[in-house]
Enzyme design. Structure first.
Site, mmCIF file in Angstrom:
data_model
loop_
_atom_site.group_PDB
_atom_site.id
_atom_site.type_symbol
_atom_site.label_atom_id
_atom_site.label_comp_id
_atom_site.label_asym_id
_atom_site.label_seq_id
_atom_site.Cartn_x
_atom_site.Cartn_y
_atom_site.Cartn_z
ATOM 1 C CB THR A 222 -19.414 -80.894 21.415
ATOM 2 O OG1 THR A 222 -18.654 -80.455 20.300
ATOM 3 C CG2 THR A 222 -19.859 -82.313 21.183
ATOM 4 C CG ASP B 67 -13.032 -76.479 18.833
ATOM 5 O OD1 ASP B 67 -12.654 -77.623 19.164
ATOM 6 O OD2 ASP B 67 -13.730 -76.258 17.826
ATOM 7 C CB CYS C 250 8.157 -77.353 23.763
ATOM 8 S SG CYS C 250 9.516 -77.878 22.747
HETATM 9 N N1 ASP Z 1 -16.474 -76.998 17.995
HETATM 10 C C1 ASP Z 1 -16.880 -77.336 19.336
HETATM 11 C C2 ASP Z 1 -16.699 -76.114 20.208
HETATM 12 O O1 ASP Z 1 -15.617 -75.853 20.646
HETATM 13 C C3 ASP Z 1 -16.098 -78.486 19.850
HETATM 14 C C4 ASP Z 1 -16.460 -78.922 21.243
HETATM 15 O O2 ASP Z 1 -17.267 -78.385 21.943
HETATM 16 O O3 ASP Z 1 -15.895 -79.915 21.674
HETATM 17 O O4 ASP Z 1 -17.643 -75.414 20.451
#
Ligand code: ASP
Length: 342
Positions: free
Chosen positions: A14, A91, A278
């Site tokens: 992102t 992710d 957990c």
């Molecule tokens: N889908 C994105 C990724 O992991 C989410 C992120 O970067 O926050 O590349």
């Protein structure tokens, strides 16, 4: 003191994404635009070089080869830089952080992973702070030595040991937690390092090794699960390592059928590991009868490791000891990079 040199490796995620004009969905854009978006980078008192994946990826596309590609990029430049910052999607960032922590042992400089919840071009982005502070930490030295000498993950004012982290939120800016280990640094007006938590390498030699065998099968348990289905999935998966994702301190439903199956499959060469659903606390297979029954049939408890670290460590060790189960287990119980509490 000489200016530190930091290598920034952009893999995607992102932090470097932008909205497609028509569809409005997020897609990775070219790395050059990141430096355009953060002119503040020019003001940090260190030299920053940058390299980018030819095709930046969403981190849900990460696989074992990508871990090796990141590792090779760092290894080839290891002696040229004082620290490394890997820009990565959130992710699967905890998996990559775990992988790098096993690949790079006895580091004498930092490898910091970071990313963001909002693209760096957006007004409310968390990416700028994450990026700028990560670079400051990667460049930070005391008595001419790097302060951090391990693989760490920086996000929203906290620096964590990478292999202790888990992504816990797709909404909040503090997206990562390290439930079983304290933060390595807390960032406010000053960067406060928690020196007691740092990994000690006891002057052992720096060592890079790669290679992962992904033949790992994870079974998530839930009330009502059909044990027959579980057994069927394990037999048909052909994976050597079976990770039982259990309840609490390592408990599974009582089932003589399952115990006999585990014994029989272990004789046929599978290895069973027990990791809890957990996020905090440790596996204690002695605590309840249901856990003890698993210990009796040779299931290995993973102490307080995260499931991310367990999966990646299994792949790493399986590649090293494909035909020696005892060596695999012996090394699995060895703390490679501070991934569990002694
Ligand atoms: N889908 C994105 C990724 O992991 C989410 C992120 O970067 O926050 O590349």
């Amino acid at each position: 003191m000489k200016k530190s040199k930091v290598l920034l490796i952009y893999t995607g995620g992102t932090i470097g994404m932008k909205e497609e004009e028509i569809k409005k969905s997020l897609k990775p854009f070219n790395f050059n635009q990141i430096t355009n978006e953060v002119p503040e980078l020019n003001k940090i008192n260190c030299r920053i070089d940058a390299i980018s994946f030819e095709k930046p990826i969403d981190s849900s596309d990460v696989n074992t080869y990508i871990w090796e590609e990141i590792g090779d990029n760092i290894y080839e430049n290891y002696h040229k830089y004082d620290g490394f910052v890997v820009l990565h999607g959130t992710d699967t960032m905890s998996y990559t952080a775990s992988a790098l922590s096993f690949m790079f042992q006895n580091l004498d400089k930092p490898i910091i992973l970071t990313g963001s919840q909002l693209p760096i071009g957006q007004v409310r982005t968390d990416g700028k702070e994450n990026l700028i502070t990560s670079i400051e930490i990667a460049a930070a030295k005391k008595n001419n030595e790097s302060i951090i000498k391990e693989v760490a993950l920086y996000f929203e004012y906290q620096l964590f040991r990478g292999n202790r982290t888990t992504k816990v939120s797709s909404q909040h800016f503090d997206a990562f937690m390290s439930y079983n280990f304290p933060s390595l640094a807390d960032v406010g007006v000053n960067i406060k390092y928690n020196f007691n938590a740092f990994l000690k390498n006891n002057n052992k030699e720096f060592h890079y090794s790669k290679g992962f065998d992904p033949k790992v099968h994870v079974v998530f348990f839930y009330p009502g699960i059909l044990i027959k289905e579980v057994m069927l999935s394990i037999v048909s998966s052909k994976s050597k390592i079976v990770i039982l994702n259990s309840y609490g301190s390592g408990n599974l439903p009582t089932s003589q059928e399952l115990y006999s199956f585990i014994l029989e499959q272990s004789k046929k060469n599978k290895i069973f590991l027990n990791v809890s659903q957990c996020a905090s606390g440790a596996i204690e297979q002695n605590k309840y009868e249901n856990g003890e029954n698993l210990k009796k049939v040779g299931v290995v408890g993973v102490k307080d490791m995260t499931i991310e670290a367990v999966i990646v460590k299994s792949m790493f060790l399986l590649n090293k000891f494909p035909n020696d189960n005892l060596k695999f287990i012996e090394n699995f119980n060895f703390n490679i990079a501070g991934e569990f509490t002694l």
